[in-house]
Design an enzyme around this catalytic site. Structure first.
Site, PDB file in Angstrom:
ATOM      1  N   GLU A   1       0.772  -1.380   0.066  1.00 27.66           N
ATOM      2  CA  GLU A   1       0.196  -0.003   0.107  1.00 27.66           C
ATOM      3  C   GLU A   1       0.905   1.413   0.079  1.00 27.66           C
ATOM      4  O   GLU A   1       1.728   1.408   1.031  1.00 27.66           O
ATOM      5  CB  GLU A   1      -0.963   0.056   1.217  1.00 27.66           C
ATOM      6  CG  GLU A   1      -1.796   1.330   1.159  1.00 27.66           C
ATOM      7  CD  GLU A   1      -2.445   1.257   2.709  1.00 27.66           C
ATOM      8  OE1 GLU A   1      -3.535   2.060   2.600  1.00 27.66           O
ATOM      9  OE2 GLU A   1      -2.257   0.656   3.711  1.00 27.66           O
TER      10      GLU A   1
ATOM     11  N   GLU B   1     -12.083   2.481   5.940  1.00 27.96           N
ATOM     12  CA  GLU B   1     -10.980   2.791   7.000  1.00 27.96           C
ATOM     13  C   GLU B   1     -10.608   4.239   7.360  1.00 27.96           C
ATOM     14  O   GLU B   1     -10.220   4.990   6.808  1.00 27.96           O
ATOM     15  CB  GLU B   1      -9.558   2.359   6.367  1.00 27.96           C
ATOM     16  CG  GLU B   1      -8.365   2.205   7.559  1.00 27.96           C
ATOM     17  CD  GLU B   1      -7.271   1.732   6.854  1.00 27.96           C
ATOM     18  OE1 GLU B   1      -6.535   1.209   7.437  1.00 27.96           O
ATOM     19  OE2 GLU B   1      -6.848   2.404   5.856  1.00 27.96           O
TER      20      GLU B   1
END
Length: 266
Positions: free
Chosen positions: A140, A243
């Site tokens: 990520e 998130e």
């Protein structure tokens, strides 16, 4: 229509952790993410998932010594044994919970270039360990405001690493919050990378404060439409992880109160 997963480490924090599974299921979520599911029995997580009809869709590898600044081990010289132990720990939790995606955290460093060979070697190792179990390793890009010094910051960096490693089960975790902060042009990046097959997961949050996705400068209604359109063309059927830190929920006593943005997509 995108499939949404609740990040139980950031949502429903008004509840004890094990009660969050039932709460998110009542709100219509079908999947969950957990940042670091290592301080509780994996069997308890598996039971909560089954009891509430939920799928574990993502968690992170152990980050190292989080309290003392570690943010992952894959790009950390001299810590290869610790990294391999972290991969084994993550794999055991994944097998117990049925999770098929693990974010392999890269960690901190002054620059990516001197760590690139190590990072790629460690990612190849992780992907090889996960492959027999049908598990995808993810990397990520993270913005430097939230985690200063994180080794991966841009989509181009991450996708180039996926290409270099060449493992079929290594993909990019495309967090649109981080992407907007670092480089913008989010819709075009979805259109560029999703058809390539190298995006394994999306995550969302409002920009710039990481609250509900309908708070801030990104038009997620438009972006969800882009994901839907491109997915229909290329056959992508992954998850969108939520998130974020609830603002409306914090003001009104619970995460559920801030889920108005989700109603059209249930």
């Amino acid at each position: 229509m995108p499939k949404f997963a609740a990040n139980l480490s950031m949502l429903y924090t008004e509840l004890p952790f094990m009660e969050r599974f039932a709460a998110c299921a009542r709100d219509g979520f079908k999947g969950v993410e957990i940042l670091f599911p290592y301080d509780m029995p994996a069997t308890d997580i598996a039971q909560a998932l089954q009891a509430n009809g939920l799928e574990a869709v993502l968690f992170n590898t152990p980050p190292g010594d989080l309290a003392n600044g570690d943010r992952g081990l894959a790009g950390q010289p001299g810590r290869e044994a610790e990294f391999r132990a972290a991969i084994d720990s993550a794999l055991q939790v994944a097998l117990a919970t049925g999770c098929k995606r693990i974010h392999v955290m890269s960690g901190l460093g002054e620059s990516l270039a001197p760590r690139l060979d190590l990072l790629c070697a460690n990612l190849a190792y992780a992907a090889a360990q996960f492959q027999p179990h049908g598990i995808t390793a993810l990397i990520e890009p993270i913005n430097t405001r939230d985690i200063p010094g994180y080794l991966l910051n841009t989509q181009a960096q991450a996708h180039a690493i996926v290409d270099r490693v060449g493992a079929a089960n290594l993909r990019v975790q495309m967090d649109l919050y981080h992407c907007q902060i670092v480089e913008g042009d989010v819709a075009m990046k979805i259109c560029k990378y999703l058809p390539l097959g190298s995006v394994g997961h999306f995550q969302i949050a409002g920009v710039p404060e990481r609250h509900e996705p309908d708070i801030g400068e990104l038009d997620y209604t438009y972006l969800f439409g882009v994901i839907d359109e491109v997915s229909a063309q290329c056959g992508w059927d992954g998850w969108v992880g939520c998130e974020y830190r609830p603002l409306r929920g914090a003001q009104s006593g619970g995460t559920s109160a801030g889920l108005g943005w989700l109603q059209p997509w249930r």
